[in-house]
Enzyme design. Structure first.
Site, PDB file in Angstrom:
ATOM      1  CG  MET A   1      -5.405  -3.976  -6.488  1.00  0.00           C
ATOM      2  SD  MET A   1      -4.298  -4.344  -4.711  1.00  0.00           S
ATOM      3  CE  MET A   1      -4.326  -6.112  -4.996  1.00  0.00           C
TER       4      MET A   1
ATOM      5  N   GLY B   1      -5.707   6.989  -2.806  1.00  0.00           N
ATOM      6  CA  GLY B   1      -4.589   7.452  -3.355  1.00  0.00           C
ATOM      7  C   GLY B   1      -4.179   9.071  -2.948  1.00  0.00           C
TER       8      GLY B   1
ATOM      9  CB  SER C   1      -3.769   1.891   2.357  1.00  0.00           C
ATOM     10  OG  SER C   1      -4.152   1.541   1.067  1.00  0.00           O
TER      11      SER C   1
ATOM     12  CE  LYS D   1      -3.606  -0.964  -0.415  1.00  0.00           C
ATOM     13  NZ  LYS D   1      -3.922  -1.591  -1.752  1.00  0.00           N
ATOM     14  CB  SER D   2       4.118   1.978   0.009  1.00  0.00           C
ATOM     15  OG  SER D   2       4.007   1.744   1.011  1.00  0.00           O
TER      16      SER D   2
ATOM     17  CG  HIS E   1       4.084  -5.642  -1.451  1.00  0.00           C
ATOM     18  ND1 HIS E   1       4.246  -4.534  -1.775  1.00  0.00           N
ATOM     19  CD2 HIS E   1       2.699  -5.967  -1.928  1.00  0.00           C
ATOM     20  CE1 HIS E   1       3.316  -4.047  -2.434  1.00  0.00           C
ATOM     21  NE2 HIS E   1       2.318  -5.084  -2.588  1.00  0.00           N
TER      22      HIS E   1
END
Length: 330
Positions: free
Chosen positions: A290, A294, A165, A85-86, A135
């Site tokens: 996904m 943002g 997130s 989530k980056s 990840h």
């Protein structure tokens, strides 16, 4: 965080879990409501049973970690490394456009080039150049890739927004007929501390390991980026990536890539262009999950004052000695 109180209060109604998975003991953490969250640890990284069942090829996490370590690197491989989530989808699309030298969406999703999802045969069958992404932490990366000094792009995001997130991510992922995590955000925060900010190796160890690696290996081609900086000035950060990848560019091309990779445009493209068979398959409601907001600072809509104060204290303790600087708002 796991506490004796939580452990005691939850035993009577705790679901039964296997004692081990792939030869590894199953560990139980508890959320703020005493709800059990089972996982196994590989090299001090915890993998939830729900993630293993829904995503790991063959369901054998031990074997898959070893497969990733033994990938043979190619001359033109680029590896994007991010904590979950980056901004992985974001930077992967940017890199794909830059390396193709066309501001056009790739109809594939980044999971088709993600180490966690692919078998050895699938990775070997990929066409070059490979824009790989993962990840997995530094210690689990392919040994050959590191030894041959293939380029790495490391994207970081402030952990408060990561926590929010990730919560929504786990809520959206299915296991059986339900979600990987069914609780509230407040209940989930305890898990984030134990699973993702824990001493055994979560978010904090992920980012500081890369920081230390870059300092100890100044000649290694690694580009650190911040999610918040890309959001603040996408053209500036995309230009950094182009230079790092030795991609010729014009201002017009960078502008076009920045526009195509704006969050809302990416979200729309994901719905209309992408063949997102992977994430739809594991989504709780069958829809893509996904792309949510943002933005920078959404954590303010979720953290209470007390939760924020505790998080700040934990963050300062874990990041003591680090020179990384995170923005929590813009």
């Amino acid at each position: 965080m796991t506490t004796k109180e939580n452990e005691t209060s939850s035993k009577s109604d705790q679901p039964s879990f296997p004692k081990e998975i792939n030869g590894l003991p199953v560990e139980i953490d508890y959320d703020g409501a005493g709800r059990p969250f089972p996982s196994v640890s590989v090299d001090d990284k915890k993998f939830s049973l729900g993630i293993i069942k829904t995503m790991v090829p063959g369901g054998n996490i031990v074997q898959h970690v070893q497969t990733i370590r033994n990938i043979i690197a190619r001359d033109d491989d680029v590896l994007i490394c991010t904590y979950p989530k980056s901004g992985t989808h974001w930077i992967w699309e940017i890199v794909s456009m830059l390396r193709k030298r066309k501001a056009e969406y790739d109809p594939r999703i980044k999971e088709t080039a993600m180490l966690e999802f692919l078998s050895k045969d699938q990775m070997e069958a990929m066409e070059s150049p490979r824009n790989l992404n993962t990840h997995f932490p530094l210690r689990m990366l392919p040994k050959d890739l590191l030894e041959k000094k293939r380029k790495i792009i490391h994207v970081m995001r402030n952990p408060k927004d990561v926590a929010v997130s990730l919560y929504h991510h786990f809520k959206s992922l299915k296991i059986g007929e339900g979600s990987v995590y069914p609780g509230t955000f407040s209940e989930y925060l305890s898990l984030f501390y134990s699973l993702d900010m824990g001493a055994k190796g979560g978010w904090n160890k992920y980012v500081t390991d890369f920081e230390k690696f870059a300092k100890d290996n100044p000649d290694y081609p690694i580009l650190p980026l911040y999610f918040e900086d890309i959001k603040e000035d996408p053209k500036r950060e995309i230009t950094k990536v182009a230079k790092f990848l030795d991609v010729p560019y014009t201002e017009e091309f960078i502008t076009a890539v920045a526009e195509r990779c704006d969050f809302e445009n990416l979200k729309k493209a994901h719905q209309e262009i992408k063949d997102d068979y992977i994430t739809r398959k594991v989504a709780h409601d069958g829809k893509q999950f996904m792309y949510r907001k943002g933005i920078v600072g959404d954590w303010k809509n979720w953290f209470t004052v007390a939760q924020n104060e505790l998080f700040d204290e934990t963050f300062e303790r874990w990041m003591s000695g680090s020179e990384l600087k995170f923005k929590f708002s813009l």
